[in-house]
Design a protein around this motif. Structure first.
Motif, PDB file in Angstrom:
ATOM      1  N   GLU A 177       0.828  -1.201   0.000  1.00  7.57           N
ATOM      2  CA  GLU A 177       0.000   0.000   0.000  1.00  7.57           C
ATOM      3  C   GLU A 177       0.862   1.252   0.000  1.00  7.57           C
ATOM      4  O   GLU A 177       1.838   1.366   0.760  1.00  7.57           O
ATOM      5  CB  GLU A 177      -0.921   0.014   1.226  1.00  7.57           C
ATOM      6  N   HIS A 181      -2.824  -4.745  -3.907  1.00  9.05           N
ATOM      7  CA  HIS A 181      -2.076  -3.498  -4.089  1.00  9.05           C
ATOM      8  C   HIS A 181      -3.065  -2.339  -4.042  1.00  9.05           C
ATOM      9  O   HIS A 181      -4.012  -2.295  -4.820  1.00  9.05           O
ATOM     10  CB  HIS A 181      -1.322  -3.511  -5.421  1.00  9.05           C
ATOM     11  N   VAL A 237      -0.792   2.066  -5.145  1.00  5.98           N
ATOM     12  CA  VAL A 237       0.604   1.819  -5.512  1.00  5.98           C
ATOM     13  C   VAL A 237       0.846   2.405  -6.900  1.00  5.98           C
ATOM     14  O   VAL A 237      -0.006   2.321  -7.778  1.00  5.98           O
ATOM     15  CB  VAL A 237       0.917   0.311  -5.507  1.00  5.98           C
ATOM     16  N   CYS A 240      -4.532   2.054  -8.357  1.00  5.16           N
ATOM     17  CA  CYS A 240      -3.094   2.050  -8.627  1.00  5.16           C
ATOM     18  C   CYS A 240      -2.789   2.751  -9.947  1.00  5.16           C
ATOM     19  O   CYS A 240      -3.654   2.919 -10.790  1.00  5.16           O
ATOM     20  CB  CYS A 240      -2.576   0.613  -8.682  1.00  5.16           C
TER      21      CYS A 240
END
Length: 192
Positions: A35, A54, A57, A77
């Motif tokens: 994270e 994730h 990210v 992300c």
């Protein structure tokens, strides 16, 4: 280029918030939660992201070679400018975020789910999304030539880059508004 392996990651490199110009060799991130980390101009070679999570990210201008993303989840992300070569995306989930300018040619995303992702100017040449889910995507100016979207759920996705003469759309699921966009791409005149 600095090389990081799974041993290095577990010994402390995994706690760093920013990685720049690093090569991750055979990195095992299976069942790992990542994270708020930024990877810039990094190379992931033979990495395993299986069942990993994730969140927020950033993979900026990174290169992924022969990586496995089985059942990996990416929430909000960024993968801007990144390239993927020989990677597996079985059951991968991408929810939100910015994947613009990526290079993902001939990838098989048939069992993957992409929702609400910005993928402007992405190179998706020859992509295989048969029976996949690609909902609510911004594919403005994306390259889709030779793509197979047979049976793919495309509802809410910007279809302006879709040319039915250059890709397969049979049995794809779209809305009435999207059907108008496809008709206009084919040069049809829509009248009441």
């Amino acid at each position: 280029m600095k090389v990081i392996t799974t041993r290095d990651w577990d010994a402390g490199a995994g706690k760093e918030r920013r990685h720049e110009g690093v090569q991750f060799s055979a990195l095992d991130l299976c069942e790992t939660d990542v994270e708020g980390v930024e990877f810039s101009e990094c190379v992931f070679r033979d990495a395993r992201f299986n069942c990993s999570q994730h969140t927020d990210v950033a993979f900026l201008n990174c290169r992924f070679v022969n990586c496995n993303f089985f059942d990996a989840t990416f929430t909000n992300c960024k993968a801007v400018g990144s390239s993927f070569e020989g990677c597996a995306f079985d059951l991968t989930t991408v929810d939100g975020g910015d994947w613009s300018f990526i290079t993902l040619p001939r990838a098989d995303l048939g069992s993957a789910t992409f929702t609400g992702v910005r993928m402007r100017e992405a190179d998706l040449t020859g992509i295989r999304c048969r029976n996949g889910t690609m909902r609510g995507l911004d594919l403005s100016a994306a390259t889709l030539t030779g793509g197979d979207f047979t049976g793919c759920d495309l509802r809410g996705t910007d279809l302006h880059a879709f040319d039915p003469r250059a890709l397969e759309l049979r049995d794809a699921v779209i809305t009435a508004d999207q059907a108008v966009v496809i008709a206009m791409t084919l040069g049809l005149q829509i009248r009441d």
